[in-house]
Scaffold this motif. Structure first.
Motif, short mmCIF file in Angstrom:
data_model
loop_
_atom_site.label_atom_id
_atom_site.label_comp_id
_atom_site.label_asym_id
_atom_site.label_seq_id
_atom_site.Cartn_x
_atom_site.Cartn_y
_atom_site.Cartn_z
N ALA A 494 -60.68 83.24 93.59
CA ALA A 494 -60.78 83.96 92.31
C ALA A 494 -61.00 85.45 92.55
N HIS A 495 -61.96 85.74 93.40
CA HIS A 495 -62.35 87.13 93.62
C HIS A 495 -61.22 87.92 94.28
N THR A 496 -60.57 87.31 95.24
CA THR A 496 -59.53 88.03 95.99
C THR A 496 -58.27 88.24 95.14
N ILE A 497 -57.92 87.24 94.35
CA ILE A 497 -56.74 87.43 93.48
C ILE A 497 -57.02 88.57 92.50
N ARG A 498 -58.23 88.57 91.96
CA ARG A 498 -58.59 89.59 90.96
C ARG A 498 -58.67 90.98 91.58
N MET A 500 -57.78 92.08 94.80
CA MET A 500 -56.82 92.54 95.81
C MET A 500 -55.37 92.43 95.37
N PHE A 501 -55.08 91.46 94.49
CA PHE A 501 -53.67 91.20 94.16
C PHE A 501 -53.35 91.43 92.69
N GLY A 502 -54.10 92.30 92.01
CA GLY A 502 -53.80 92.63 90.61
C GLY A 502 -53.84 91.40 89.72
N ASP A 503 -54.70 90.46 90.05
CA ASP A 503 -54.89 89.21 89.30
C ASP A 503 -53.64 88.35 89.18
N GLN A 504 -52.82 88.39 90.20
CA GLN A 504 -51.62 87.56 90.18
C GLN A 504 -51.15 87.31 91.61
N LEU A 505 -51.05 86.04 91.97
CA LEU A 505 -50.55 85.71 93.31
C LEU A 505 -49.41 84.70 93.17
N VAL A 506 -48.21 85.12 93.59
CA VAL A 506 -47.04 84.23 93.48
C VAL A 506 -46.93 83.42 94.76
N LEU A 507 -46.97 82.11 94.62
CA LEU A 507 -46.91 81.23 95.80
C LEU A 507 -45.46 81.05 96.25
N HIS A 508 -45.26 80.41 97.40
CA HIS A 508 -43.90 80.25 97.94
C HIS A 508 -43.02 79.38 97.03
N SER A 511 -44.77 79.39 91.82
CA SER A 511 -45.85 79.28 90.84
C SER A 511 -46.80 80.48 90.96
N VAL A 512 -47.46 80.78 89.85
CA VAL A 512 -48.32 81.98 89.81
C VAL A 512 -49.78 81.58 89.65
N GLU A 513 -50.63 82.16 90.47
CA GLU A 513 -52.07 81.88 90.39
C GLU A 513 -52.80 83.12 89.87
N THR A 514 -53.73 82.91 88.95
CA THR A 514 -54.58 84.01 88.48
C THR A 514 -56.05 83.63 88.71
N SER A 515 -56.93 84.59 88.58
CA SER A 515 -58.33 84.33 88.94
C SER A 515 -59.03 83.36 87.98
N ALA A 516 -58.60 83.38 86.70
CA ALA A 516 -59.36 82.63 85.69
C ALA A 516 -59.51 81.15 86.05
N SER A 517 -58.40 80.52 86.48
CA SER A 517 -58.49 79.08 86.74
C SER A 517 -59.40 78.80 87.94
N TRP A 518 -59.44 79.75 88.89
CA TRP A 518 -60.30 79.55 90.06
C TRP A 518 -61.76 79.76 89.72
N ASP A 519 -62.01 80.70 88.79
CA ASP A 519 -63.39 80.86 88.30
C ASP A 519 -63.85 79.57 87.64
N ARG A 520 -62.95 78.99 86.85
CA ARG A 520 -63.31 77.74 86.16
C ARG A 520 -63.59 76.63 87.16
N ARG A 521 -62.72 76.55 88.17
CA ARG A 521 -62.92 75.51 89.20
C ARG A 521 -64.30 75.66 89.86
N ALA A 522 -64.63 76.91 90.19
CA ALA A 522 -65.91 77.15 90.88
C ALA A 522 -67.09 76.76 89.97
N ARG A 523 -66.99 77.15 88.69
CA ARG A 523 -68.10 76.83 87.76
C ARG A 523 -68.26 75.32 87.64
N ARG A 524 -67.10 74.65 87.56
CA ARG A 524 -67.15 73.19 87.41
C ARG A 524 -67.77 72.55 88.64
#
Ligand SMILES: OC[C@H]1O[C@H](O[C@H]2O[C@H](CO)[C@@H](O)[C@H](O)[C@H]2O)[C@H](O)[C@@H](O)[C@@H]1O
Ligand SMILES: [Ca+2]
Length: 731
Positions: A494-498, A500-508, A511-524
Motif C-alpha cells: 500500500a505504502h509503496t504504491i502510494r 513511489m508509483f503515483g498510486d498505480q502499479l500495472v502488473l504484467h 491489471s492495475v493495483e492501487t493502495s486503497a485495496s492493500w490498506d483494506r487488506r492490512a486493516r482486515r
C-alpha cells in the motif's frame, strides 16, 4: 625499491599494503599469504623491514635455516624495546606440526578450551631472525595461530612473517572482519561456468544417480543452450542439463527425486573478456553454508541484512533479482533452488528486502525499475501462493503454511523418519528401505502417513523444521509468523504504491493495483490477528488451529514477529514486553519456544532443533527490530548483547566457530547441538571459512544496534550479567 602496492581481489575491500610499504596486518588471507608477500621470492624485502633500517643485520650464518636466509636481520635487543607491533618469522609446516602435537590434545584439528595442552608455544621474532622467542599464550591466540598457519599452508607458503596483531586481535573486530572480507565471499555462488563445480554439489542428495544436474524453465532457451555448451566443455563434470515441464506437478517433483538437480536462476548478458563474445553470467547469491549449498528463501533475507551493513549491496541485489526470477519462473520464492523444493516456499520477506535494497541503490540507474519489478512479483506471490488454496483458510481469512507434495521429503537426513516409519515397515513385512520406496511409489497406501507428511512439508515451509509446535498439525495452523509477514506485505505494498508509483502499479497481466485495496487488506488482517491469534489474558500471540477452531497453547518466539511487522498496538507491544519477553529471555538471547511448551523429551520423544533450548538468528533479528520499532531500545540492546556475547565467546573458545544455531541456555559451549542433523558450521579442520549465513548476518547487523561501550565490553568477553550489573550500578 619503491613500496609495492598489493591489491585485494573483488569483494575484498581491505587495504593490503600501506604507503610505508608494510603489509596491512589485517589483509585478507589471499593477499597476506599470497605470492606478493612471499619474502622467500626476494621481492618482498621492504615489506618486512621495520622503520629502523639502520639496525638491520642482513648477514646470515651457517646455522640459519634456509627459509630465513633471505630475511634482513635486526639487533636482537630491539625486539624487547620496540614500540612497533611484533612480527614473527614462522616455518609453516614445522610450527603447525608442533602446535597440533602439543595443543590439539583431542586431535580434532581445532584448538579449543577443551584441549589440555600447555597453552603456550614460542615463536621467534622476525627482527631477530627468529632468535628472540616470545610466548603465544592461551586458547584464543593459539587457535588464531592454527587458523593462520592452516591458511598459509593452503596458499602454498612454507614460511611467513606473521603479525602478532593477527593473533591477538580484538575478537569482535576479528569476527566482523572475517565475515566482511572472507565469509561472504566463501558463501557466494552464481550458477554459471565460473562456479558450476561448487554449486552443483548437494550433500543432501542421497539418490543413486549422483550426476550433477540442472533444470531450466522451458522459456529459458538461452540459458539451456548456455549450460549445454558449458557442460560439453567440461566432460569430467558429467553435468546433465534438462528442461522443466511447462507445468510442474507434485507427481513430477516426486518423479525426479532420484534425479535431483539445481534449478536455474537469473542471469545477465555480459561480454566475455577473453573472447569478446556475448555470454551469460549468473546473478550472485549467498548460500547458508554447511549442507545448505543453494539459494534459500528466508535465510537469504536475513543474510541480506548483514550484506547491506557490510557494503555488499551487489550481493543483496543479486538475491532480490533471483527471488523475482523464482516467482516469475517457479511461481514462488522457493524453499531453495533444488528440484525437491519446487512445491515449497518459506517465510516471505520480499517487500522488505526490496525496500532495503532500494534505499541503498537509490541513485543507481534502474533502482526504481527494480523496486517496481519486486513489488509486481510480491503481489503475484501474495495472491497466488499465500492467498490461494490450500494455504488460505477461507473461513478465518488467515493463511497457513501448506505446500503441495507427495511422499517422504528426500532432503532430510537418512535416519530422520526411521522412528516414524519402522512400525509401518514391520506391518508390511518390508525392510525400511523397501517400505519407503513402495510408499513413495504409491504401492503401499498409508493415509495416516500421508496426513503426517502434509504437516511435515508444511513445517519445512515454515522454516521451523522441526518443532513440537508444528508437528502433525502445521498445515492446520494459521501462525502468527506467517500472518505477521503477510500484514507487512500488505502495508508495504500500500505504502509503496502510494508514495513511489503515483498510486498505480500495472502488473504484467495488465491489471492495475492501487493502495486503497492493500490498506483494506492490512486493516482486515490486523483485525483477524487480534481476533484469532491475540490472547489478552496471556499478553501474547498464539497460532490458531483452523480445524480444532482454537488457539494453540505453544509459546513461541514468533510472537514477537507481530512487533517486527508493526501489527501490534502499542498496548499489545507493552504486554509482549512485560509478559512474554521474560519467558523467552535466556543467557544467550531468545529461545525459540519455552521449556513448558516443548514438554518432556526422551528416547521416544527426541529433541527438535526449533524448540527449547535452541535459539536461532532470525528469531533474534526480528525481535530486536520489533522492540526498537516500539521504543524498547534497552530491551533490544540487552538481547543483542546476549546473542553477540554467546557467539563471540564460542568464537574465542572454540577455534573461530560460527554455527547455524545455538543452545542459548549453555554459557560454555552453546554451539553443541545434538538435535536432528547436528550443527552446521562446526565441521572444519584448522580454520572456519564460512561461518553460517544468518548468524554472520546477525553478528554484523547486531553490532549496529549496540553502543560503543557495549561493543568494547563484548571485545573483552564481559558476560551479559556482569556488563549489565556494572551498567546499572552507575545509574
Ligand atoms: O534438510 C532438512 C531441512 O533443512 C532445511 O531447514 C533448515 O535449514 C534451512 C537453511 O538454513 C533453514 O531455512 C531452515 O529454517 C532450517 O530449519 C530446509 O529448509 C528444509 O526444507 C529441509 O527439510
Ligand atoms: Ca582440539
Amino acid at each position: 625499491m619503491a613500496s609495492k602496492s598489493v591489491s585485494a581481489t573483488a569483494g575484498s575491500r581491505q587495504s593490503s599494503a600501506s604507503s610505508t610499504g608494510s603489509i596491512d596486518p589485517f589483509s585478507v588471507a589471499q593477499v597476506y599469504y599470497g605470492p606478493e608477500t612471499d619474502f622467500t621470492t626476494h621481492k618482498m624485502s621492504n615489506l618486512i623491514r621495520t622503520r629502523t633500517l639502520s639496525t638491520v643485520q642482513t648477514r646470515s650464518t651457517n646455522n640459519t635455516p634456509d627459509f630465513l636466509k633471505s630475511v634482513p636481520r635486526r639487533r636482537a635487543s630491539q625486539d624487547a624495546q620496540s614500540l612497533t607491533p611484533r612480527k614473527f618469522l614462522v616455518d609453516v609446516n614445522l610450527t603447525l606440526q608442533a602446535l597440533l602435537e602439543s595443543e590439539d590434545t583431542d586431535g580434532n584439528m581445532q584448538i579449543t578450551i577443551e584441549d589440555l595442552g600447555p597453552k603456550v608455544l614460542q615463536l621467534g621474532t622476525a627482527n631477530s631472525n627468529g632468535f628472540n622467542k616470545f610466548d603465544i599464550r592461551g586458547t584464543y591466540m593459539l587457535s588464531n595461530l592454527l587458523q593462520e598457519l592452516t591458511l598459509a599452508k593452503e596458499y602454498g607458503r612454507k614460511s611467513i612473517i606473521l603479525d602478532e596483531q593477527r593473533l591477538n586481535e580484538n575478537p569482535v573486530s576479528r569476527l566482523s572482519r572475517l565475515i566482511r572480507t572472507q565469509f561472504w565471499d566463501s558463501l557466494t555462488r552464481r550458477i554459471d561456468a565460473s562456479l558450476l563445480e561448487v554449486i552443483a554439489v548437494d550433500p543432501k542428495n542421497r539418490s543413486k544417480d549422483q550426476s550433477p544436474r540442472i533444470y531450466v524453465p522451458p522459456t529459458e532457451k538461452e540459458q539451456y543452450e548456455y549450460y549445454v555448451m558449458e557442460s560439453s566443455k567440461r566432460p569430467h563434470l558429467n553435468l546433465q542439463v534438462e528442461y522443466l515441464p511447462a507445468t510442474v506437478t507434485a507427481e513430477w517433483v516426486k518423479s525426479v527425486n532420484e534425479k535431483a538437480g539445481l534449478l536455474a536462476l537469473a542471469m545477465d548478458h555480459v561480454v566475455d573478456e577473453f573472447t569478446g563474445q556475448s555470454t551469460l553470467r549468473g546473478k550472485p547469491f549467498v548460500v547458508p553454508g554447511g549442507r545448505f549449498n543453494e539459494l534459500y528463501g528466508w535465510d537469504s533475507y536475513m543474510i541480506a541484512l548483514g550484506l547491506l551493513v557490510d557494503g555488499r549491496v551487489d550481493l543483496a541485489k543479486g538475491i532480490l533479482e533471483n527471488f523475482i526470477f523464482e516467482i516469475n519462473n517457479y511461481g514462488k520464492i522457493l524453499n531453495a533452488n533444488r528440484s525437491y523444493y519446487l512445491s515449497r516456499s518459506q517465510p516471505p520477506f520480499l517487500t522488505d528486502l526490496a525496500l532495503k535494497v532500494y534505499e541503498k541503490t537509490i541513485f543507481e540507474p534502474g533502482a526504481l525499475e527494480l523496486l517496481k519489478e519486486s513489488f509486481k512479483a510480491a503481489i503475484v506471490e501474495y495472491k497466488q501462493v499465500w492467498m490461494s488454496s490450500p494455504r488460505l483458510d477461507k473461513e478465518s481469512g488467515l493463511s497457513c503454511y501448506h505446500p503441495d507434495g507427495i511422499g517422504i521429503p528426500p532432503e532430510t537426513e537418512a535416519s530422520h523418519f526411521e522412528h516414524l516409519l519402522m512400525p509401518y515397515a514391520e506391518k508390511h513385512k518390508l525392510s525400511l528401505e523397501d517400505f519407503q520406496r513402495q510408499y513413495n511409489d504409491g504401492i503401499v497406501k498409508e493415509p495416516a502417513l500421508d496426513e503426517y507428511f502434509v504437516h511435515d512439508r508444511a513445517v519445512r515451509e515454515s522454516g521451523h523444521d522441526t518443532t513440537y509446535r508444528l508437528e502433525k498439525r502445521c498445515a492446520n495452523l494459521a501462525t502468527i509468523d506467517l500472518n505477521s509477514l503477510l500484514y507487512k506485505y500488505e502495508v508495504d505494498i500500500a505504502h509503496t504504491i502510494r508514495t513511489m508509483f503515483g498510486d498505480q502499479l500495472v502488473l504484467h497481466d495488465g491489471s492495475v493495483e492501487t493502495s486503497a485495496s492493500w490498506d483494506r487488506r492490512a486493516r482486515r488482517r490486523k483485525n483477524l490477528i487480534d481476533h484469532y491469534l491475540w490472547d489478552e489474558e496471556k499478553g501474547m500471540y498464539f497460532d490458531y488451529d483452523i480445524v480444532q477452531k482454537k488457539k494453540s497453547d505453544y509459546e513461541s518466539a514468533t510472537t514477537f514477529w507481530a512487533m517486527w511487522a508493526g501489527c501490534a498496538s502499542p498496548k499489545q507491544a507493552a504486554r509482549l514486553v512485560s509478559d512474554a519477553l521474560p519467558k523467552f529471555e535466556e543467557f544467550g538471547g531468545l529461545v525459540s519456544g519455552t521449556e513448558r511448551s516443548r514438554g518432556v523429551i526422551g528416547l521416544d520423544r527426541p529433541n527438535r532443533q526449533w524448540d527449547y533450548p535452541y535459539g536461532w538468528a532470525p528469531q533474534q533479528i526480528l525481535a530486536w527490530v520489533g522492540l526498537i520499532r516500539y521504543g524498547y531500545e534497552e530491551d533490544a540492546e540487552r538481547l543483542v548483547y546476549r546473542w553477540l556475547y554467546m557467539i563471540t565467546k564460542a568464537f574465542v573458545d572454540y577455534n573461530g566457530i560460527v554455527v547455524e544455531k545455538y543452545d542459548v541456555t549453555r554459557p560454555v559451549d552453546p554451539h553443541r547441538v545434538d538435535a536432528e542433523y547436528g550443527n552446521q558450521g562446526a565441521d572444519f579442520k584448522g580454520v572456519a571459512k564460512e561461518g553460517f549465513g544468518w548468524v554472520n548476518a546477525s553478528y554484523t547487523f547486531g553490532l549496529t544496534l549496540i553502543t560503543s561501550h557495549a561493543r568494547r565490553a563484548l571485545g573483552a568477553c564481559t558476560p551479559p550479567g556482569l556488563f549489565y550489573a556494572s551498567q546499572y550500578s552507575y545509574v
